[in-house]
Design a protein around this motif. Structure first.
Motif, short mmCIF file in Angstrom:
data_model
loop_
_atom_site.label_atom_id
_atom_site.label_comp_id
_atom_site.label_asym_id
_atom_site.label_seq_id
_atom_site.Cartn_x
_atom_site.Cartn_y
_atom_site.Cartn_z
N GLY A 178 1.69 11.04 4.52
CA GLY A 178 0.60 10.54 5.34
C GLY A 178 0.19 9.16 4.87
N ALA A 179 -0.93 8.66 5.39
CA ALA A 179 -1.39 7.33 5.01
C ALA A 179 -2.91 7.23 5.15
CB ALA A 179 -0.72 6.26 5.86
N VAL A 180 -3.47 6.24 4.46
CA VAL A 180 -4.90 5.94 4.54
C VAL A 180 -5.05 4.48 4.93
CG1 VAL A 180 -7.09 5.97 3.31
CG2 VAL A 180 -5.31 7.57 2.66
N TYR A 181 -6.00 4.21 5.84
CA TYR A 181 -6.19 2.86 6.37
C TYR A 181 -7.63 2.40 6.26
CZ TYR A 181 -1.65 3.76 8.45
OH TYR A 181 -0.32 4.06 8.63
N ASP A 182 -7.82 1.10 6.14
CA ASP A 182 -9.12 0.46 6.23
C ASP A 182 -9.33 0.14 7.71
OD1 ASP A 182 -11.36 -1.18 6.22
OD2 ASP A 182 -10.66 -2.44 4.57
N THR A 229 -1.65 -0.34 11.12
CA THR A 229 -0.36 -0.91 10.71
C THR A 229 -0.38 -1.15 9.20
OG1 THR A 229 -1.06 -3.20 10.96
CG2 THR A 229 -0.18 -2.12 12.93
N ALA A 230 0.71 -1.67 8.69
CA ALA A 230 0.77 -2.00 7.27
C ALA A 230 -0.29 -3.03 6.89
CB ALA A 230 2.16 -2.53 6.92
N VAL A 262 -9.82 5.67 7.42
CA VAL A 262 -9.08 6.52 8.35
C VAL A 262 -7.98 7.21 7.56
CG1 VAL A 262 -7.59 6.57 10.38
CG2 VAL A 262 -9.58 5.06 10.33
N VAL A 263 -7.93 8.53 7.68
CA VAL A 263 -6.92 9.33 6.99
C VAL A 263 -6.00 9.94 8.04
CG1 VAL A 263 -6.55 11.31 5.48
CG2 VAL A 263 -8.54 9.85 5.14
#
Length: 99
Positions: free
Chosen positions: A46-50, A58-59, A85-86
């Motif tokens: 998974g990923a976590v975002y600002d 996106t990256a 955001v998870v």
């Protein structure tokens, strides 16, 4: 022998969100991410975002990757300017500590 600093609790988030199994905006204003616990590993990372939205990330606004392995991923109070955001990987269940 020198002076020793007083012992105290480790820094950490004062809020938690449990049982995250789908993309979730857990905070929609600036904050800090402390720990992501992978409760169920799933079959993809998974990923976590600002950010504040669960789509369009996106990256460029990615904080980190959440491995598809049971355990904890420390983020040590990583600051965000927009929100947190998870997005769990396929089959993952996560718990997040934040403020």
């Amino acid at each position: 022998m020198g002076t020793q600093n007083a012992l105290g609790p480790l820094p950490g988030g004062n809020t938690r969100t449990l049982n995250i199994t789908a993309a979730t905006a857990i905070k929609v204003t600036a904050g800090r991410l402390y720990t992501v616990a992978v409760v169920v590993a799933g079959t993809a990372a998974g990923a976590v975002y600002d950010g504040t939205l669960t789509t369009g990330n996106t990256a460029a606004n990615q904080i980190g990757t959440i491995p598809d392995v049971v355990g904890q991923v420390p983020f040590f109070g990583f600051p965000t300017s927009s929100g947190i955001v998870v997005i769990p990987g396929a089959g993952q269940t996560l718990a997040v500590s934040w403020s």
